[in-house]
Design a protein around this motif. Structure first.
Motif, PDB file in Angstrom:
ATOM      1  N   VAL A  70      47.936  52.533  44.691  1.00 12.54           N
ATOM      2  CA  VAL A  70      47.212  51.390  45.062  1.00 12.54           C
ATOM      3  C   VAL A  70      45.676  51.978  45.726  1.00 12.54           C
ATOM      4  CG1 VAL A  70      46.984  49.939  47.199  1.00 12.54           C
ATOM      5  CG2 VAL A  70      49.377  50.252  45.990  1.00 12.54           C
ATOM      6  N   GLY A  71      44.817  51.372  45.156  1.00  8.77           N
ATOM      7  CA  GLY A  71      43.384  51.629  45.649  1.00  8.77           C
ATOM      8  C   GLY A  71      42.916  50.606  46.570  1.00  8.77           C
ATOM      9  N   VAL A  72      42.400  50.810  47.606  1.00  9.38           N
ATOM     10  CA  VAL A  72      41.727  50.075  48.567  1.00  9.38           C
ATOM     11  C   VAL A  72      39.981  50.499  48.648  1.00  9.38           C
ATOM     12  CG1 VAL A  72      41.746  49.002  50.804  1.00  9.38           C
ATOM     13  CG2 VAL A  72      44.022  49.859  49.849  1.00  9.38           C
ATOM     14  N   ASP A  73      39.100  49.321  48.579  1.00 10.66           N
ATOM     15  CA  ASP A  73      37.872  49.835  48.573  1.00 10.66           C
ATOM     16  C   ASP A  73      37.255  48.251  49.077  1.00 10.66           C
ATOM     17  OD1 ASP A  73      36.036  52.090  48.155  1.00 10.66           O
ATOM     18  OD2 ASP A  73      34.823  50.555  47.957  1.00 10.66           O
ATOM     19  N   LEU A  74      36.022  48.254  49.782  1.00  9.38           N
ATOM     20  CA  LEU A  74      35.058  47.290  49.967  1.00  9.38           C
ATOM     21  C   LEU A  74      34.206  46.690  48.645  1.00  9.38           C
ATOM     22  CD1 LEU A  74      34.553  47.723  53.826  1.00  9.38           C
ATOM     23  CD2 LEU A  74      35.688  46.080  52.601  1.00  9.38           C
ATOM     24  N   ASP A  75      34.144  47.788  47.974  1.00  6.81           N
ATOM     25  CA  ASP A  75      33.181  47.501  46.839  1.00  6.81           C
ATOM     26  C   ASP A  75      33.860  46.781  45.462  1.00  6.81           C
ATOM     27  OD1 ASP A  75      30.922  47.525  44.981  1.00  6.81           O
ATOM     28  OD2 ASP A  75      31.277  49.733  44.491  1.00  6.81           O
ATOM     29  N   PRO A  76      33.508  45.437  45.292  1.00  7.43           N
ATOM     30  CA  PRO A  76      34.156  44.844  44.032  1.00  7.43           C
ATOM     31  C   PRO A  76      33.723  45.424  42.770  1.00  7.43           C
ATOM     32  CG  PRO A  76      32.440  43.340  45.085  1.00  7.43           C
ATOM     33  CD  PRO A  76      32.780  44.557  45.885  1.00  7.43           C
ATOM     34  N   GLY A  77      32.376  45.828  42.843  1.00  3.41           N
ATOM     35  CA  GLY A  77      31.903  46.317  41.543  1.00  3.41           C
ATOM     36  C   GLY A  77      32.717  47.903  41.308  1.00  3.41           C
ATOM     37  N   GLY A  78      32.919  48.703  42.190  1.00  6.72           N
ATOM     38  CA  GLY A  78      33.793  49.783  41.718  1.00  6.72           C
ATOM     39  C   GLY A  78      34.984  49.490  41.378  1.00  6.72           C
ATOM     40  N   ALA A  92      47.201  49.905  33.630  1.00  4.41           N
ATOM     41  CA  ALA A  92      47.093  49.005  34.755  1.00  4.41           C
ATOM     42  C   ALA A  92      48.198  48.156  35.335  1.00  4.41           C
ATOM     43  CB  ALA A  92      46.407  47.633  33.751  1.00  4.41           C
ATOM     44  N   ASP A  93      49.267  48.222  34.539  1.00  3.86           N
ATOM     45  CA  ASP A  93      50.644  47.656  35.253  1.00  3.86           C
ATOM     46  C   ASP A  93      50.977  48.512  36.509  1.00  3.86           C
ATOM     47  OD1 ASP A  93      50.857  49.541  33.398  1.00  3.86           O
ATOM     48  OD2 ASP A  93      53.167  49.081  33.187  1.00  3.86           O
ATOM     49  N   ARG A  94      50.466  49.784  36.602  1.00  5.23           N
ATOM     50  CA  ARG A  94      50.778  50.547  37.637  1.00  5.23           C
ATOM     51  C   ARG A  94      49.773  50.944  38.707  1.00  5.23           C
ATOM     52  NH1 ARG A  94      51.834  55.878  35.710  1.00  5.23           N
ATOM     53  NH2 ARG A  94      51.197  55.666  33.617  1.00  5.23           N
ATOM     54  N   LEU A  95      48.855  50.154  38.642  1.00 11.72           N
ATOM     55  CA  LEU A  95      47.610  50.465  39.483  1.00 11.72           C
ATOM     56  C   LEU A  95      47.248  48.841  40.066  1.00 11.72           C
ATOM     57  CD1 LEU A  95      45.331  51.975  40.784  1.00 11.72           C
ATOM     58  CD2 LEU A  95      44.004  51.299  39.053  1.00 11.72           C
ATOM     59  N   THR A  96      47.396  48.799  41.609  1.00 10.14           N
ATOM     60  CA  THR A  96      47.058  47.602  42.458  1.00 10.14           C
ATOM     61  C   THR A  96      45.723  48.091  43.028  1.00 10.14           C
ATOM     62  OG1 THR A  96      49.590  46.929  42.612  1.00 10.14           O
ATOM     63  CG2 THR A  96      47.954  46.229  44.115  1.00 10.14           C
ATOM     64  N   LEU A  97      44.962  47.223  42.677  1.00 10.88           N
ATOM     65  CA  LEU A  97      43.642  47.415  43.508  1.00 10.88           C
ATOM     66  C   LEU A  97      43.221  46.257  44.642  1.00 10.88           C
ATOM     67  CD1 LEU A  97      41.420  48.103  40.296  1.00 10.88           C
ATOM     68  CD2 LEU A  97      41.957  49.792  41.933  1.00 10.88           C
ATOM     69  N   VAL A  98      42.793  46.758  45.800  1.00  9.98           N
ATOM     70  CA  VAL A  98      42.854  45.875  46.853  1.00  9.98           C
ATOM     71  C   VAL A  98      41.253  45.751  47.226  1.00  9.98           C
ATOM     72  CG1 VAL A  98      43.589  45.259  49.298  1.00  9.98           C
ATOM     73  CG2 VAL A  98      45.254  46.072  47.550  1.00  9.98           C
ATOM     74  N   THR A  99      40.813  44.705  47.505  1.00  6.01           N
ATOM     75  CA  THR A  99      39.442  44.532  48.025  1.00  6.01           C
ATOM     76  C   THR A  99      39.425  44.370  49.565  1.00  6.01           C
ATOM     77  OG1 THR A  99      38.529  43.466  45.919  1.00  6.01           O
ATOM     78  CG2 THR A  99      37.262  43.346  47.950  1.00  6.01           C
ATOM     79  N   GLY A 100      39.169  45.433  50.232  1.00  4.23           N
ATOM     80  CA  GLY A 100      39.431  45.357  51.682  1.00  4.23           C
ATOM     81  C   GLY A 100      39.190  46.603  52.460  1.00  4.23           C
TER      82      GLY A 100
END
Length: 255
Positions: A70-78, A92-100
């Motif tokens: 899981v990756g968490v960041d505020l930058d939608p571009g990144g 991609a099926d093993r990575l969850t990206l959280v904008t926050g």
């Protein structure tokens, strides 16, 4: 695409040639990940707090087919860049990206515990080192490992270094003090790497060079002058200010 339509996403531009947003070589990153994942049998959960382009989780997932992250960041571009790279690598099926907000995510117990938590060059997301350590520990599974990357003073900060960084002497400690703060937070160092001057120089040349080059390639872009000025200011602050003064250590810590 005309020059005026070219997107200006500074963080992506400055890290186009050096995707790790820290002064670390690919070899150092690989070695640190091996240490963090050592003795881990079966599925492994990773969490990157302040992941940027998710460079660390992507490398971990590519090397460990049973891992999820899981990756968490505020930058939608990144995060958009990370999603595209995950698809290219087939993870991609093993990575969850959280904008926050990383601190808010770490504080939410419903997210569960992770075997490896990463915060490399991202203590600003928590407002400082102490809050970063507390947040990371809250999401760390028993016996889990935290990979922490943070600056420290290689030597007494000079006025030029402080001006270039917009910093105060108390913003960082020396290396011994950095390790002591981790121990005080209940963590045990089991490995660490101090970035070499060559790693710092490569990072800074890539950062400033990529941005300066983008400005030269897009002279009609509304942000071209700003990009050129930012690159020049950063380069001057590095070469004439904090080069050899500011250090960076990446520690593998056990909870």
């Amino acid at each position: 695409m005309t020059t005026d339509e070219a997107p200006y996403q500074r963080h992506l531009i400055t890290h186009a040639e050096h995707p790790i947003a820290a002064p670390l070589s690919e070899e150092s990153v690989a070695a640190l990940l091996r240490r963090a994942l050592a003795d881990r049998a079966g599925p492994v959960r990773l969490l990157d707090l302040g992941c940027g382009q998710a460079a660390w989780p992507l490398r971990a997932l590519a090397a460990h087919p049973t891992a999820t992250a899981v990756g968490v960041d505020l930058d939608p571009g990144g995060l958009a860049h990370a999603a595209a790279e995950a698809a290219r690598l087939g993870v991609a099926d093993r990575l969850t990206l959280v904008t926050g907000d990383a601190a808010a995510f770490a504080a939410e117990a419903a997210h569960g515990a992770f075997d490896v938590v990463l915060s490399v060059g991202a203590t600003h997301a928590f407002g400082g080192l102490a809050a970063t350590l507390a947040g990371a520990v809250a999401r760390l599974a028993p016996g889990g490992r935290l990979v922490l990357g943070e600056c420290f003073w290689e030597r007494e900060p000079t006025p030029a270094a402080l001006t270039a960084l917009g910093a105060e002497p108390a913003d960082f400690t020396d290396l011994a003090g950095l390790v002591a703060r981790c121990v005080e937070a209940g963590l045990t160092p089991v490995h660490g790497r101090v970035s070499t001057l060559d790693e710092w120089d490569d990072y800074e040349w890539c950062w400033t060079g990529s941005l300066a080059g983008w400005a030269l390639d897009h002279p009609e872009h509304p942000k071209a002058a700003e990009a050129a000025a930012t690159a020049a200011e950063h380069r001057a602050g590095w070469l004439g200010g904090y080069r050899g003064v500011l250090g960076f250590a990446t520690l593998v810590l056990r909870g």
